[in-house]
Design a protein around this motif. Structure first.
Motif, PDB file in Angstrom:
ATOM      1  N   LYS A  63       0.839  -1.206   0.000  1.00  0.00           N
ATOM      2  CA  LYS A  63       0.000   0.000   0.000  1.00  0.00           C
ATOM      3  C   LYS A  63       0.870   1.251   0.000  1.00  0.00           C
ATOM      4  O   LYS A  63       0.607   2.206  -0.743  1.00  0.00           O
ATOM      5  CB  LYS A  63      -0.915  -0.015   1.222  1.00  0.00           C
ATOM      6  CG  LYS A  63      -1.883   1.165   1.278  1.00  0.00           C
ATOM      7  CD  LYS A  63      -2.806   1.057   2.494  1.00  0.00           C
ATOM      8  CE  LYS A  63      -3.765   2.250   2.551  1.00  0.00           C
ATOM      9  NZ  LYS A  63      -4.666   2.156   3.736  1.00  0.00           N
ATOM     10  N   GLN A  64       1.918   1.248   0.823  1.00  0.00           N
ATOM     11  CA  GLN A  64       2.804   2.420   0.870  1.00  0.00           C
ATOM     12  C   GLN A  64       3.601   2.566  -0.413  1.00  0.00           C
ATOM     13  O   GLN A  64       3.821   3.689  -0.888  1.00  0.00           O
ATOM     14  CB  GLN A  64       3.747   2.308   2.068  1.00  0.00           C
ATOM     15  CG  GLN A  64       3.076   2.551   3.403  1.00  0.00           C
ATOM     16  CD  GLN A  64       4.068   2.895   4.492  1.00  0.00           C
ATOM     17  OE1 GLN A  64       5.266   2.993   4.263  1.00  0.00           O
ATOM     18  NE2 GLN A  64       3.566   3.085   5.690  1.00  0.00           N
ATOM     19  N   ASN A  66       2.645   1.671  -3.380  1.00  0.00           N
ATOM     20  CA  ASN A  66       1.719   2.206  -4.380  1.00  0.00           C
ATOM     21  C   ASN A  66       1.466   3.698  -4.160  1.00  0.00           C
ATOM     22  O   ASN A  66       1.389   4.476  -5.121  1.00  0.00           O
ATOM     23  CB  ASN A  66       0.392   1.448  -4.322  1.00  0.00           C
ATOM     24  CG  ASN A  66       0.520   0.016  -4.821  1.00  0.00           C
ATOM     25  OD1 ASN A  66       1.396  -0.283  -5.622  1.00  0.00           O
ATOM     26  ND2 ASN A  66      -0.349  -0.865  -4.337  1.00  0.00           N
ATOM     27  N   ALA A  67       1.368   4.086  -2.890  1.00  0.00           N
ATOM     28  CA  ALA A  67       1.104   5.494  -2.568  1.00  0.00           C
ATOM     29  C   ALA A  67       2.270   6.387  -2.969  1.00  0.00           C
ATOM     30  O   ALA A  67       2.073   7.469  -3.536  1.00  0.00           O
ATOM     31  CB  ALA A  67       0.809   5.639  -1.073  1.00  0.00           C
ATOM     32  N   ILE A  68       3.498   5.928  -2.702  1.00  0.00           N
ATOM     33  CA  ILE A  68       4.651   6.777  -3.061  1.00  0.00           C
ATOM     34  C   ILE A  68       4.856   6.788  -4.573  1.00  0.00           C
ATOM     35  O   ILE A  68       5.317   7.789  -5.146  1.00  0.00           O
ATOM     36  CB  ILE A  68       5.932   6.314  -2.329  1.00  0.00           C
ATOM     37  CG1 ILE A  68       6.970   7.454  -2.329  1.00  0.00           C
ATOM     38  CG2 ILE A  68       6.527   5.054  -2.940  1.00  0.00           C
ATOM     39  CD1 ILE A  68       8.150   7.210  -1.415  1.00  0.00           C
ATOM     40  N   GLN A  70       2.407   6.814  -6.704  1.00  0.00           N
ATOM     41  CA  GLN A  70       1.430   7.808  -7.163  1.00  0.00           C
ATOM     42  C   GLN A  70       1.951   9.226  -6.948  1.00  0.00           C
ATOM     43  O   GLN A  70       1.771  10.103  -7.801  1.00  0.00           O
ATOM     44  CB  GLN A  70       0.105   7.609  -6.416  1.00  0.00           C
ATOM     45  CG  GLN A  70      -0.638   6.344  -6.800  1.00  0.00           C
ATOM     46  CD  GLN A  70      -1.898   6.128  -5.974  1.00  0.00           C
ATOM     47  OE1 GLN A  70      -2.264   6.978  -5.170  1.00  0.00           O
ATOM     48  NE2 GLN A  70      -2.543   4.997  -6.170  1.00  0.00           N
ATOM     49  N   ALA A  71       2.637   9.435  -5.818  1.00  0.00           N
ATOM     50  CA  ALA A  71       3.224  10.752  -5.553  1.00  0.00           C
ATOM     51  C   ALA A  71       4.317  11.067  -6.563  1.00  0.00           C
ATOM     52  O   ALA A  71       4.434  12.201  -7.048  1.00  0.00           O
ATOM     53  CB  ALA A  71       3.777  10.793  -4.128  1.00  0.00           C
ATOM     54  N   MET A  87       1.192  14.393  -0.779  1.00  0.00           N
ATOM     55  CA  MET A  87       1.107  12.942  -0.894  1.00  0.00           C
ATOM     56  C   MET A  87       2.306  12.274  -0.221  1.00  0.00           C
ATOM     57  O   MET A  87       2.163  11.249   0.462  1.00  0.00           O
ATOM     58  CB  MET A  87       1.014  12.534  -2.364  1.00  0.00           C
ATOM     59  CG  MET A  87      -0.260  13.027  -3.048  1.00  0.00           C
ATOM     60  SD  MET A  87      -0.274  12.761  -4.853  1.00  0.00           S
ATOM     61  CE  MET A  87      -0.436  10.975  -4.934  1.00  0.00           C
ATOM     62  N   TYR A  88       3.482  12.861  -0.403  1.00  0.00           N
ATOM     63  CA  TYR A  88       4.673  12.327   0.261  1.00  0.00           C
ATOM     64  C   TYR A  88       4.543  12.430   1.788  1.00  0.00           C
ATOM     65  O   TYR A  88       4.946  11.519   2.519  1.00  0.00           O
ATOM     66  CB  TYR A  88       5.925  13.073  -0.194  1.00  0.00           C
ATOM     67  CG  TYR A  88       6.392  12.737  -1.584  1.00  0.00           C
ATOM     68  CD1 TYR A  88       6.624  11.418  -1.962  1.00  0.00           C
ATOM     69  CD2 TYR A  88       6.607  13.745  -2.531  1.00  0.00           C
ATOM     70  CE1 TYR A  88       7.054  11.110  -3.254  1.00  0.00           C
ATOM     71  CE2 TYR A  88       7.041  13.439  -3.818  1.00  0.00           C
ATOM     72  CZ  TYR A  88       7.261  12.125  -4.168  1.00  0.00           C
ATOM     73  OH  TYR A  88       7.692  11.810  -5.430  1.00  0.00           O
ATOM     74  N   LYS A  90       1.891  12.243   3.495  1.00  0.00           N
ATOM     75  CA  LYS A  90       0.966  11.194   3.933  1.00  0.00           C
ATOM     76  C   LYS A  90       1.693   9.856   4.042  1.00  0.00           C
ATOM     77  O   LYS A  90       1.542   9.128   5.027  1.00  0.00           O
ATOM     78  CB  LYS A  90      -0.203  11.092   2.955  1.00  0.00           C
ATOM     79  CG  LYS A  90      -1.297  10.127   3.381  1.00  0.00           C
ATOM     80  CD  LYS A  90      -1.991  10.590   4.645  1.00  0.00           C
ATOM     81  CE  LYS A  90      -3.138   9.656   5.016  1.00  0.00           C
ATOM     82  NZ  LYS A  90      -3.803  10.060   6.283  1.00  0.00           N
ATOM     83  N   VAL A  91       2.492   9.542   3.030  1.00  0.00           N
ATOM     84  CA  VAL A  91       3.246   8.284   3.039  1.00  0.00           C
ATOM     85  C   VAL A  91       4.269   8.283   4.172  1.00  0.00           C
ATOM     86  O   VAL A  91       4.530   7.254   4.794  1.00  0.00           O
ATOM     87  CB  VAL A  91       3.956   8.055   1.687  1.00  0.00           C
ATOM     88  CG1 VAL A  91       4.765   6.753   1.717  1.00  0.00           C
ATOM     89  CG2 VAL A  91       2.953   8.025   0.548  1.00  0.00           C
TER      90      VAL A  91
END
Length: 227
Positions: A63-64, A66-68, A70-71, A87-88, A90-91
């Motif tokens: 999940k992390q 994928n999130a980074i 996206q950032a 976004m960063y 948040k990660v």
């Protein structure tokens, strides 16, 4: 075989031996029970670790990651640094490798937005063992301190960057130039001259490719220092 006769019962040495063996057997059974309990506990721990890795940690790591990712796409594809920085951030709240890199990326974005104090918090919490990224992060920390007028802290950060960078002919002299500029601001001209002299002596290739005229700056620092 000897016998003892009492008013109640006759006992033999065989009876005594049987009693002894019975006691030993009871102890062995007790110990086996304890060992069985320990084995069950160990098995449960192993199962718990496996469950954590595959059902908790792995999904969280994915999940992390994928999130980074996206950032990264937000920053590279759209050029919207503010959204990417958020976004960063948040990660960075996580606790895995992606969170660590996100701290550095968030710090870069915050620095570019002039939010130096916030950038400092992320940089101080960032951990890097890389021989290039680590020193660069320390240099950025020094830049943040310069912009918040914490020159002594900036000096400490630049010195750490220089130490971690070693003899890297591209980055080390750049960090040294930053340090020399701080010494100039503090009117520590002898220290400034010493830094420039080290660059001239150890990094001649940098003199040819640098935007700075190191030799000219060295002569100026020497004159100000009275050398």
């Amino acid at each position: 075989m000897s016998k003892k006769t009492t008013g109640e019962e006759t006992r033999t040495s065989i009876d005594d031996l049987n009693d002894s063996l019975t006691g030993i057997s009871a102890k062995v059974q007790k110990n086996m029970k304890v060992l069985s309990i320990i084995g069950i506990v160990i098995a449960l721990i192993v199962v718990a670790v496996i469950v954590y890795i595959f059902l908790v940690k792995k999904p969280a790591v994915n999940k992390q990651n994928n999130a980074i990712a996206q950032a990264d796409r937000e920053m590279l594809m759209t050029g919207n640094d503010s959204i990417a920085t958020a976004m960063y951030q948040k990660v960075a709240e996580g606790s895995y490798d992606a969170a660590n890199r996100a701290k550095l990326m968030a710090a870069i974005g915050l620095y570019n937005d002039g939010k130096y104090d916030e950038a400092i918090k992320y940089l101080k919490d960032y951990s890097a063992g890389d021989a290039i990224i680590g020193p660069a992060a320390l240099s950025l920390l020094g830049d943040c301190y310069v912009n918040t007028d914490k020159l002594d802290d900036a000096i400490a950060a630049y010195k750490k960057a220089i130490s971690k960078s070693g003899d890297n002919e591209y980055y080390t002299p750049l960090f040294m130039v930053k340090l020399a500029h701080i010494y100039h601001e503090q009117k520590k001209y002898a220290d400034e001259a010493d830094i420039y002299q080290q660059i001239v002596d150890k990094y001649p290739a940098y003199l040819q490719n640098s935007y700075f005229n190191i030799e000219k700056d060295l002569e100026r620092a020497k004159q100000l220092a009275g050398k």
